[in-house]
Write a protein that holds these residues in place. Structure first.
Motif, PDB file in Angstrom:
ATOM      1  N   PHE A 126       0.830  -1.201   0.000  1.00  0.00           N
ATOM      2  CA  PHE A 126       0.000   0.000   0.000  1.00  0.00           C
ATOM      3  C   PHE A 126       0.869   1.256   0.000  1.00  0.00           C
ATOM      4  O   PHE A 126       1.736   1.423   0.856  1.00  0.00           O
ATOM      5  CB  PHE A 126      -0.938  -0.009   1.208  1.00  0.00           C
ATOM      6  CG  PHE A 126      -1.959  -1.109   1.168  1.00  0.00           C
ATOM      7  CD1 PHE A 126      -3.107  -0.967   0.407  1.00  0.00           C
ATOM      8  CD2 PHE A 126      -1.758  -2.283   1.867  1.00  0.00           C
ATOM      9  CE1 PHE A 126      -4.046  -1.989   0.351  1.00  0.00           C
ATOM     10  CE2 PHE A 126      -2.689  -3.313   1.823  1.00  0.00           C
ATOM     11  CZ  PHE A 126      -3.838  -3.160   1.064  1.00  0.00           C
ATOM     12  N   ARG A 128       0.155   5.339  -0.457  1.00  0.00           N
ATOM     13  CA  ARG A 128      -0.825   6.407  -0.630  1.00  0.00           C
ATOM     14  C   ARG A 128      -0.357   7.644   0.120  1.00  0.00           C
ATOM     15  O   ARG A 128       0.188   7.536   1.212  1.00  0.00           O
ATOM     16  CB  ARG A 128      -2.187   5.956  -0.102  1.00  0.00           C
ATOM     17  CG  ARG A 128      -3.335   6.924  -0.387  1.00  0.00           C
ATOM     18  CD  ARG A 128      -4.641   6.364   0.113  1.00  0.00           C
ATOM     19  NE  ARG A 128      -4.985   5.118  -0.540  1.00  0.00           N
ATOM     20  CZ  ARG A 128      -5.976   4.322  -0.147  1.00  0.00           C
ATOM     21  NH1 ARG A 128      -6.690   4.640   0.929  1.00  0.00           N
ATOM     22  NH2 ARG A 128      -6.241   3.212  -0.795  1.00  0.00           N
ATOM     23  N   GLY A 129      -0.546   8.818  -0.492  1.00  0.00           N
ATOM     24  CA  GLY A 129      -0.152  10.054   0.160  1.00  0.00           C
ATOM     25  C   GLY A 129       0.718  10.907  -0.724  1.00  0.00           C
ATOM     26  O   GLY A 129       0.812  10.704  -1.943  1.00  0.00           O
ATOM     27  N   PHE A 132       3.439   9.712  -3.545  1.00  0.00           N
ATOM     28  CA  PHE A 132       3.028   8.378  -4.004  1.00  0.00           C
ATOM     29  C   PHE A 132       1.872   8.473  -4.996  1.00  0.00           C
ATOM     30  O   PHE A 132       1.823   7.721  -5.972  1.00  0.00           O
ATOM     31  CB  PHE A 132       2.600   7.505  -2.819  1.00  0.00           C
ATOM     32  CG  PHE A 132       3.734   7.036  -1.956  1.00  0.00           C
ATOM     33  CD1 PHE A 132       4.914   6.580  -2.514  1.00  0.00           C
ATOM     34  CD2 PHE A 132       3.622   7.050  -0.571  1.00  0.00           C
ATOM     35  CE1 PHE A 132       5.960   6.142  -1.715  1.00  0.00           C
ATOM     36  CE2 PHE A 132       4.661   6.618   0.233  1.00  0.00           C
ATOM     37  CZ  PHE A 132       5.834   6.159  -0.336  1.00  0.00           C
ATOM     38  N   ASP A 133       0.944   9.388  -4.751  1.00  0.00           N
ATOM     39  CA  ASP A 133      -0.247   9.500  -5.591  1.00  0.00           C
ATOM     40  C   ASP A 133       0.096   9.857  -7.036  1.00  0.00           C
ATOM     41  O   ASP A 133      -0.673   9.549  -7.949  1.00  0.00           O
ATOM     42  CB  ASP A 133      -1.207  10.553  -5.025  1.00  0.00           C
ATOM     43  CG  ASP A 133      -1.841  10.103  -3.716  1.00  0.00           C
ATOM     44  OD1 ASP A 133      -1.804   8.891  -3.432  1.00  0.00           O
ATOM     45  OD2 ASP A 133      -2.353  10.959  -2.974  1.00  0.00           O
ATOM     46  N   THR A 136       0.774   6.287  -8.537  1.00  0.00           N
ATOM     47  CA  THR A 136      -0.058   5.137  -8.166  1.00  0.00           C
ATOM     48  C   THR A 136      -1.545   5.346  -8.439  1.00  0.00           C
ATOM     49  O   THR A 136      -2.307   4.381  -8.436  1.00  0.00           O
ATOM     50  CB  THR A 136       0.119   4.808  -6.664  1.00  0.00           C
ATOM     51  OG1 THR A 136      -0.267   5.951  -5.876  1.00  0.00           O
ATOM     52  CG2 THR A 136       1.556   4.433  -6.352  1.00  0.00           C
ATOM     53  N   GLU A 137      -1.969   6.598  -8.680  1.00  0.00           N
ATOM     54  CA  GLU A 137      -3.391   6.887  -8.867  1.00  0.00           C
ATOM     55  C   GLU A 137      -3.973   6.165 -10.078  1.00  0.00           C
ATOM     56  O   GLU A 137      -5.076   5.615 -10.017  1.00  0.00           O
ATOM     57  CB  GLU A 137      -3.606   8.399  -9.019  1.00  0.00           C
ATOM     58  CG  GLU A 137      -3.663   9.152  -7.703  1.00  0.00           C
ATOM     59  CD  GLU A 137      -5.017   9.041  -7.032  1.00  0.00           C
ATOM     60  OE1 GLU A 137      -5.956   8.539  -7.665  1.00  0.00           O
ATOM     61  OE2 GLU A 137      -5.140   9.448  -5.865  1.00  0.00           O
ATOM     62  N   LYS A 140      -4.531   2.227  -9.560  1.00  0.00           N
ATOM     63  CA  LYS A 140      -5.128   1.726  -8.318  1.00  0.00           C
ATOM     64  C   LYS A 140      -6.405   0.948  -8.609  1.00  0.00           C
ATOM     65  O   LYS A 140      -7.077   1.152  -9.622  1.00  0.00           O
ATOM     66  CB  LYS A 140      -5.410   2.874  -7.351  1.00  0.00           C
ATOM     67  CG  LYS A 140      -6.547   3.781  -7.756  1.00  0.00           C
ATOM     68  CD  LYS A 140      -6.781   4.848  -6.693  1.00  0.00           C
ATOM     69  CE  LYS A 140      -7.955   5.742  -7.057  1.00  0.00           C
ATOM     70  NZ  LYS A 140      -8.195   6.789  -6.028  1.00  0.00           N
ATOM     71  N   THR A 144      -6.729  -1.582  -3.536  1.00  0.00           N
ATOM     72  CA  THR A 144      -5.285  -1.393  -3.405  1.00  0.00           C
ATOM     73  C   THR A 144      -4.803  -0.221  -4.229  1.00  0.00           C
ATOM     74  O   THR A 144      -5.225  -0.036  -5.374  1.00  0.00           O
ATOM     75  CB  THR A 144      -4.524  -2.664  -3.854  1.00  0.00           C
ATOM     76  OG1 THR A 144      -5.043  -3.783  -3.155  1.00  0.00           O
ATOM     77  CG2 THR A 144      -3.044  -2.536  -3.552  1.00  0.00           C
ATOM     78  N   GLN A 145      -3.894   0.549  -3.643  1.00  0.00           N
ATOM     79  CA  GLN A 145      -3.168   1.589  -4.365  1.00  0.00           C
ATOM     80  C   GLN A 145      -1.699   1.437  -4.012  1.00  0.00           C
ATOM     81  O   GLN A 145      -1.328   1.471  -2.852  1.00  0.00           O
ATOM     82  CB  GLN A 145      -3.662   2.980  -3.973  1.00  0.00           C
ATOM     83  CG  GLN A 145      -2.926   4.104  -4.683  1.00  0.00           C
ATOM     84  CD  GLN A 145      -3.446   5.474  -4.301  1.00  0.00           C
ATOM     85  OE1 GLN A 145      -4.601   5.617  -3.911  1.00  0.00           O
ATOM     86  NE2 GLN A 145      -2.600   6.488  -4.399  1.00  0.00           N
ATOM     87  N   GLY A 146      -0.865   1.251  -5.029  1.00  0.00           N
ATOM     88  CA  GLY A 146       0.558   1.060  -4.777  1.00  0.00           C
ATOM     89  C   GLY A 146       1.161   0.075  -5.751  1.00  0.00           C
ATOM     90  O   GLY A 146       1.156   0.282  -6.963  1.00  0.00           O
ATOM     91  N   ARG A 317      10.084   8.276  -2.189  1.00  0.00           N
ATOM     92  CA  ARG A 317       8.690   8.182  -2.608  1.00  0.00           C
ATOM     93  C   ARG A 317       8.522   8.014  -4.116  1.00  0.00           C
ATOM     94  O   ARG A 317       7.397   7.935  -4.600  1.00  0.00           O
ATOM     95  CB  ARG A 317       7.908   9.404  -2.118  1.00  0.00           C
ATOM     96  CG  ARG A 317       7.725   9.391  -0.601  1.00  0.00           C
ATOM     97  CD  ARG A 317       7.000  10.614  -0.100  1.00  0.00           C
ATOM     98  NE  ARG A 317       6.746  10.481   1.337  1.00  0.00           N
ATOM     99  CZ  ARG A 317       5.601  10.062   1.864  1.00  0.00           C
ATOM    100  NH1 ARG A 317       4.602   9.717   1.074  1.00  0.00           N
ATOM    101  NH2 ARG A 317       5.455   9.968   3.174  1.00  0.00           N
TER     102      ARG A 317
END
Length: 390
Positions: A126, A128-129, A132-133, A136-137, A140, A144-146, A317
């Motif tokens: 995972f 997110r944040g 990372f977004d 990973t957006e 996703k 799950t996102q990552g 990141r």
């Protein structure tokens, strides 16, 4: 007298020669100056083994043991240099190092074992944040996102033998086609890997598999197999079946034409039974059920690396930094496993890691040497005192 540290002893599992050959293969050190791939790997492995949770902590801890840098083939590190390396260096070098260590760790155990049981599964990472977004957006899923880590796990050696990292929206069975199939192996996986064409490939590789049928699988029963008296408390039915229909979909060009076994077993914790599929036509239904039960081993492996190694809190990141940290976590795991195998330690892998973490830069055998010297002095003093009073 020079004594190597426990960290140097651990790093014997990854000799400099093969590592440099991998770097040369990718021409990876072409634009690096002082901070090469070897020192990069040493720093990241130190971070995993020591449990460092930030670049600042990693830098302070590693640089505090400057007297041992020369024998590791390293020097003092800067967190900015390490951060740049994590975001820019080639991931492929670490992928090949992981694969080399996997083969080394599983080879000796595989030669000693008659049955080679391999577990296949994936686990989400995972992310997110902030930062990372950005990457990973788009990939996703609802849950799950990552990233997703795919692993083939050897139950005897207790090490992974193949790994791959993908976006979370990549189906598990899609990556299953990349798994190197070995003759004589037994592959165990859940019904997320339901692809009859891939099952056929396993069969053609002269390997076996144990998995679960989907509830809508169209099969016809060819024969009812007898159930042994001792197995009737577990096994509900044991049947030879064959698929009814050929798959006309464009993506499914292969069709499993051979007979399979459908073994239905009781689940103590659930009301519905477990319906297993296997191409093993000789072993007992209980043995087949036991093999599927051992699939839990890969879940324990995922739990172990997430709890005891640094793959939840990341030092960078960017996608490249995250991937390199995940790969160095696998390298650290394999080095600890090789250390346990080489020294035939009875302790668990967690106990080995705890001991390594507590004595990482302690000289090997130094405590035993000091204790031996202390006992010798005590013996000399006892003899001297005895002479004084006689």
């Amino acid at each position: 007298m020079f004594r190597i540290t426990n960290f140097q002893e651990i790093m014997k599992g990854m000799p400099r020669g093969p590592f440099d050959a991998i770097v040369k293969k990718h021409n990876a050190n072409k634009y690096t100056k002082q901070f090469g791939y070897w020192q990069h790997a040493i720093a990241m492995i130190y971070g995993q083994l020591s449990g460092a949770s930030s670049l600042r902590e990693l830098q302070a801890g590693f640089n505090g043991h400057f007297a041992h840098h020369y024998h590791l083939g390293a020097s003092a590190i800067k967190k900015s240099t390490l951060a740049d390396a994590n975001s820019q260096r080639k991931e492929a070098v670490f992928v090949d190092v992981v694969q080399w260590l996997m083969q080394k760790a599983s080879r000796s155990v595989r030669q000693q074992s008659k049955e080679w049981l391999c577990l296949l599964d994936s686990t989400p990472i995972f992310l997110r944040g902030r930062e990372f977004d950005r990457w990973t957006e788009e990939s996703k899923t609802r849950h799950t996102q990552g990233l997703k880590l795919h692993v083939l796990y050897d139950t005897k050696a207790e090490v992974p033998t193949w790994q791959s990292m993908t976006a979370p929206n990549v189906n598990d069975v899609t990556k299953a086609w990349d798994v190197p199939l070995q003759k004589g192996a037994i592959y165990v996986f859940d019904k997320g890997y339901c692809d009859y064409g891939w099952w056929r490939e396993i069969d053609l590789a002269e390997a076996q598999f144990v998995t679960r049928f989907k509830c809508n699988a169209g099969v016809s029963i060819e024969k009812e197999l007898p159930i042994e008296a001792v197995d009737k408390d577990i096994v509900i039915s044991d049947q030879l079946v064959r698929f009814k229909h050929k798959h006309a979909r464009a993506k499914c060009k292969l069709h499993y034409e051979r007979p399979l076994r459908r073994v239905t077993v009781i689940r103590e914790d659930k009301a519905t039974p477990l319906v297993l599929a296997t191409n093993d036509l000789t072993n007992s239904a209980r043995d087949i059920a036991q093999r599927y039960k051992e699939r839990w081993g890969i879940e324990l492996f995922f739990k172990w690396i997430k709890q005891h190694l640094k793959i939840k809190r990341f030092l960078g990141r960017s996608e490249n930094a995250v991937r390199i940290q995940l790969l160095t976590a696998l390298i650290a795991y394999l080095l600890v496993a090789l250390h346990k195998q080489t020294h035939q330690l009875k302790a668990t892998l967690w106990e080995c890691l705890c001991l390594i973490r507590a004595t990482l830069f302690q000289c090997k055998g130094l405590d035993e040497h000091r204790e031996r010297k202390r006992r010798q002095k005590e013996e000399i003093m006892k003899q001297f005192q005895t002479q004084l009073f006689t």
